[in-house]
Design an enzyme around this catalytic site. Structure first.
Site, PDB file in Angstrom:
ATOM      1  N   ASP A  23       0.807  -1.264  -0.143  1.00 18.49           N
ATOM      2  CA  ASP A  23       0.047  -0.165  -0.068  1.00 18.49           C
ATOM      3  C   ASP A  23       0.751   1.372  -0.060  1.00 18.49           C
ATOM      4  OD1 ASP A  23       0.886  -0.474   2.455  1.00 18.49           O
ATOM      5  OD2 ASP A  23      -1.165  -1.018   3.340  1.00 18.49           O
ATOM      6  N   GLU A  80      -9.715  -1.951   5.078  1.00 20.28           N
ATOM      7  CA  GLU A  80     -10.383  -1.747   6.385  1.00 20.28           C
ATOM      8  C   GLU A  80     -11.670  -2.395   6.444  1.00 20.28           C
ATOM      9  OE1 GLU A  80      -8.698   0.011   8.511  1.00 20.28           O
ATOM     10  OE2 GLU A  80      -8.112   1.855   7.681  1.00 20.28           O
TER      11      GLU A  80
END
Ligand code: F6R
Length: 257
Positions: free
Chosen positions: A67, A143
């Site tokens: 990421d 998430e």
């Protein structure tokens, strides 16, 4: 899922380093997926030690990071690109052209995400993906509520993730609210996953990941469906697991198959 319960963070980190070492020795041209964050810092120090003292070579290794903060260039002091150079790449013999990082400041993040997926496919996928664990159960920046089939894309960071990572930012460098992240489907495609989770703060997420139902509320729980996942824990991170004795019996100190 192999679950290695270690006495402390140092043993867990050494064990994770040994997993990476074995992978590179099995296949010097391994494609490795790298994570960032506090937990990985000691692991990268261990890989540098193995490089210096046990001749572990990264010459053939190709890497893909999980990421990157959206909006940050690779040279930004708070980018994960900068982190990787600081904590690993600048200290081992990985070839610069073998390093793949998401470009946080890409003109079109959607195109960047798709191109990243294609680059992973073009090297026949990731052999070993390293993962840390968010206190909220995230892997990468997937998430809670992330699709368990998601691919690389932009994600808004959850409030608890922002709070956990606030320590890295100061008043003069504002904290990004979004990131480009490999998806959960992308991570699940890796042939092997090694997760390192340390400390009391991870204990709830660890219990949900290993012993809870598979749920987008705790994205790491999807690893129960992965055929080759090794989870390496210290005692504080393992404290809420109900079946600790069983895991220890199967892999005493994480050293026995
Ligand atoms: C970062 C990443 C995150 C971290 C996780 C744990 O690349 O993938 O999922 O691994 O947030 O971070 P630390 O180790 O700082 O607790």
């Amino acid at each position: 899922m192999k679950i290695f319960l270690c006495v402390d963070a140092a043993q867990a980190t050494a064990l994770a380093g040994a997993q990476v070492q074995q992978q590179i020795m099995r296949k010097p041209e391994s494609v490795l997926g790298f994570a960032t964050g506090g937990t990985m810092e000691a692991l990268y120090a261990e890989l540098i030690r193995l490089h210096r003292h046990q001749a572990l070579s990264f010459a053939g290794v190709r890497s893909f990071n999980l990421d990157e903060y959206l909006g940050l260039s690779g040279t930004h002091s708070h980018s994960y690109s900068h982190y990787m150079h600081q904590h690993l790449f600048d200290h081992v013999n990985i070839q610069p052209q073998h390093i793949h990082l998401l470009q946080g400041d890409a003109a079109d993040p959607v195109v960047e995400a798709q191109a990243y997926e294609q680059r992973i496919q073009s090297v026949d996928g990731i052999d070993l993906q390293l993962l840390g664990l968010g206190e909220n159960g995230h892997i990468g920046f997937n998430e809670p509520s992330s699709s368990l089939a998601s691919r690389t894309r932009v994600k808004r960071l959850a409030p608890d993730t922002l709070a956990a990572n606030q320590r890295y930012f100061s008043a003069d460098i504002s904290q990004p609210t979004h990131a480009l992240t490999m998806g959960i489907g992308t991570i699940m495609d890796a042939r092997q996953v090694v997760m390192l989770a340390l400390g009391t703060k991870k204990a709830d997420a660890v219990a949900h990941m290993i012993e809870g139902p598979i749920s987008a509320r705790w994205p790491a729980s999807v690893l129960q469906m992965h055929p080759q996942t090794t989870v390496i824990l210290d005692a504080p991170a393992a404290q809420h697991l109900a079946c600790r004795d069983y895991y220890t019996a199967v892999h005493p100190m994480g050293l026995v198959e």
